[in-house]
Design an enzyme around this catalytic site. Sequence first.
Site, PDB file in Angstrom:
ATOM      1  N   LYS A 223      12.149 -23.720  21.130  1.00  0.00           N
ATOM      2  CA  LYS A 223      11.364 -22.492  21.270  1.00  0.00           C
ATOM      3  C   LYS A 223      12.077 -21.524  22.215  1.00  0.00           C
ATOM      4  O   LYS A 223      12.233 -20.353  21.920  1.00  0.00           O
ATOM      5  CB  LYS A 223       9.957 -22.827  21.780  1.00  0.00           C
ATOM      6  CG  LYS A 223       9.133 -21.580  21.973  1.00  0.00           C
ATOM      7  CD  LYS A 223       7.697 -21.843  22.294  1.00  0.00           C
ATOM      8  CE  LYS A 223       7.038 -20.486  22.565  1.00  0.00           C
ATOM      9  NZ  LYS A 223       5.681 -20.577  23.015  1.00  0.00           N
TER      10      LYS A 223
ATOM     11  N   LYS B 172      12.859 -30.169  36.132  1.00  0.00           N
ATOM     12  CA  LYS B 172      14.018 -29.488  35.523  1.00  0.00           C
ATOM     13  C   LYS B 172      14.781 -28.730  36.612  1.00  0.00           C
ATOM     14  O   LYS B 172      16.009 -28.736  36.653  1.00  0.00           O
ATOM     15  CB  LYS B 172      13.552 -28.469  34.467  1.00  0.00           C
ATOM     16  CG  LYS B 172      12.961 -29.055  33.212  1.00  0.00           C
ATOM     17  CD  LYS B 172      12.633 -27.928  32.226  1.00  0.00           C
ATOM     18  CE  LYS B 172      11.752 -28.395  31.103  1.00  0.00           C
ATOM     19  NZ  LYS B 172      11.238 -27.329  30.261  1.00  0.00           N
TER      20      LYS B 172
ATOM     21  N   HIS C 149      -1.342 -58.597  19.170  1.00  0.00           N
ATOM     22  CA  HIS C 149      -0.662 -59.761  19.736  1.00  0.00           C
ATOM     23  C   HIS C 149       0.068 -59.400  21.018  1.00  0.00           C
ATOM     24  O   HIS C 149       0.957 -60.124  21.449  1.00  0.00           O
ATOM     25  CB  HIS C 149       0.303 -60.329  18.694  1.00  0.00           C
ATOM     26  CG  HIS C 149      -0.419 -60.687  17.431  1.00  0.00           C
ATOM     27  ND1 HIS C 149      -1.050 -61.902  17.252  1.00  0.00           N
ATOM     28  CD2 HIS C 149      -0.686 -59.963  16.314  1.00  0.00           C
ATOM     29  CE1 HIS C 149      -1.638 -61.918  16.066  1.00  0.00           C
ATOM     30  NE2 HIS C 149      -1.438 -60.750  15.479  1.00  0.00           N
TER      31      HIS C 149
ATOM     32  N   GLU D 151      18.710 -30.428  27.056  1.00  0.00           N
ATOM     33  CA  GLU D 151      18.965 -31.536  26.133  1.00  0.00           C
ATOM     34  C   GLU D 151      19.415 -30.996  24.766  1.00  0.00           C
ATOM     35  O   GLU D 151      20.399 -31.457  24.184  1.00  0.00           O
ATOM     36  CB  GLU D 151      17.698 -32.388  25.924  1.00  0.00           C
ATOM     37  CG  GLU D 151      17.259 -33.208  27.122  1.00  0.00           C
ATOM     38  CD  GLU D 151      16.312 -32.463  28.033  1.00  0.00           C
ATOM     39  OE1 GLU D 151      16.294 -31.202  28.009  1.00  0.00           O
ATOM     40  OE2 GLU D 151      15.579 -33.134  28.780  1.00  0.00           O
TER      41      GLU D 151
ATOM     42  N   GLY E 275       5.093 -25.115  21.741  1.00  0.00           N
ATOM     43  CA  GLY E 275       5.984 -26.156  21.218  1.00  0.00           C
ATOM     44  C   GLY E 275       5.239 -27.295  20.558  1.00  0.00           C
ATOM     45  O   GLY E 275       5.549 -27.706  19.433  1.00  0.00           O
ATOM     46  N   ARG E 276       4.207 -27.820  21.231  1.00  0.00           N
ATOM     47  CA  ARG E 276       3.496 -28.993  20.690  1.00  0.00           C
ATOM     48  C   ARG E 276       2.544 -28.630  19.561  1.00  0.00           C
ATOM     49  O   ARG E 276       1.897 -29.510  19.000  1.00  0.00           O
ATOM     50  CB  ARG E 276       2.783 -29.733  21.825  1.00  0.00           C
ATOM     51  CG  ARG E 276       1.861 -28.870  22.662  1.00  0.00           C
ATOM     52  CD  ARG E 276       1.477 -29.567  23.973  1.00  0.00           C
ATOM     53  NE  ARG E 276       0.713 -28.707  24.865  1.00  0.00           N
ATOM     54  CZ  ARG E 276       1.250 -27.848  25.718  1.00  0.00           C
ATOM     55  NH1 ARG E 276       2.550 -27.701  25.788  1.00  0.00           N
ATOM     56  NH2 ARG E 276       0.482 -27.111  26.502  1.00  0.00           N
TER      57      ARG E 276
ATOM     58  N   GLU F 247       0.299 -33.093  27.685  1.00  0.00           N
ATOM     59  CA  GLU F 247       0.937 -31.845  28.128  1.00  0.00           C
ATOM     60  C   GLU F 247      -0.081 -30.697  28.067  1.00  0.00           C
ATOM     61  O   GLU F 247       0.002 -29.747  28.834  1.00  0.00           O
ATOM     62  CB  GLU F 247       2.167 -31.524  27.252  1.00  0.00           C
ATOM     63  CG  GLU F 247       3.069 -30.468  27.878  1.00  0.00           C
ATOM     64  CD  GLU F 247       4.436 -30.360  27.214  1.00  0.00           C
ATOM     65  OE1 GLU F 247       5.392 -31.003  27.673  1.00  0.00           O
ATOM     66  OE2 GLU F 247       4.539 -29.629  26.219  1.00  0.00           O
TER      67      GLU F 247
END
Length: 501
Positions: A189, A473, A363, A195, A248-249, A332
């Site tokens: 965005k 960041k 399990h 990254e 973004g999400r 977030e």
Amino acid sequence: MTHPPLDVAWTALQSLDVKPLAELFDSDGQRVAAWSRTVSNMLFDLSKTHLDAALGAGFAKLAAAAGYAAKRDALFGGEIVNLSEGRPATHVAERGQGAAADNQLAAQRHSRMRSLIDAIEGGAFGEIDAILHIGIGGSALGPELVIDALGRDSDRYDVRVLANIDGEAFDEAVGGLDPATTLVVAVSKTFTTIETLTNTDAAIEWLKEGGVADPHGQLIAVTAAPEKAVDYGIDETRVLPFAEGVGGRYSLWSSVGLSIALALGWGAFEELLEGAAEMDRHVRLNDDNVALTAAFTDLLYAQIKGAETRAVFAYDERLRLLPDYLQQLEMESNGKSATAEGAPLDRKSAPITWGGVGTDGQHAMFQLLHQGTHLVPVEFVAVIEHEDSLDPRHHLLLLGNCFAQGAALMAGKASDDAARVYPGNRPSTTILLDRLDPRTLGALLAFYEHRTFANAVLLGINPFDQFGVELGKEMAKRLDDDEARKTLDPSTRALIERAGL
Ligand code: F6P
């Protein structure tokens, strides 16, 4: 007091009796029908939660005090609902359900996206058989979930999603791919995320080393900051923009979904959007919509019963990435300590979302769910129709196990031996999809978006900013500069020294 009418509604709610599940079922023969709802090919069964008529009415008063209906309408109307950043949240417009002007802009961007797909499929990028989708957080989780859920049998493209900056992730993502036939899609965005930019640099190198003469020509950018992608060196004809108002999400519906449309085909992408639009309409037209009722259950456990977490188990391998996706969407969005108006939040924010797949989880962590001392509301998500190649017995066992877990959590079991006591009265919700197709998945994900929004409104939080991710960041950047490093604490400096950074 931050918001007197809200505080009054919360106080009233807190004084209500939360009756045991067994009593709720015993006293109401219609409980299943009363607390279940079918929307968009999905049954939402909330009957195994502790909501009853009195609590439901109390939460409805809370929703009224919080101005839920008006805030929902403001969201759909393209008004500024993200107060801290002074922006609307226009993801619903990507499904044609926002303000007319936003819908039109989204439709124009979708048609650009489609033209680019036609160009790719028409050979304008040479022979392409693989997509390397680079992005992180919201620029990866939604597309990866949808492609993993619906693209298993697709032979269109081999789509790899690369998020982590770890070189191991890069090596794994490109493993077996041919640079000459791989299209790189860099999704960010902001187009500033370290990254994604570092991985895109590495992908360009990988293309070069693989003999691709013009690596930038095999690179597409998807971003809300197109000028930054152009500065990076990507020709504007290969930059797909999306609106600043799309968080973004909440972005898989926008051009961020390019890899989805490539992997599944344009028709399937449109179906995904239409499924989400169907849920949008349900939410917009019903003041007692299913997303709001589900938010009541979240708030009942997190705020009134003190649950610190909520668990989501997908009883369908195709939905194995759902908990990861929900972790970003819910935490977030609503993991905040301030109200939308900027006052300190005087109640708990969203619980921690975690989960996994069934039956694997049975399990591993289900021991704690059945006998541990924590209260954990559990959500089961399962699909009736299956497409695997095995004897139907597999699927019957899968679904049967899912339903049995909900029953066991609720019923519990007495024993003279303390180690064998199951306390029971433990809540769960079940979302049962008729089938897993693009339309139903679109509706399911839109349901979660609207549930997150409803939670935020009832807590008084702005779900559309995420300042909490910035400090880390900023500290990482201090490593680039000797003077700035000195401002870090001694423990962190010692770690940096030991690692030889
Ligand atoms: O750091 C958090 C975050 O900003 C998320 O909100 C976002 O989805 C992700 O990073 C990726 O950001 P971008 O799409 O700008 O690269």
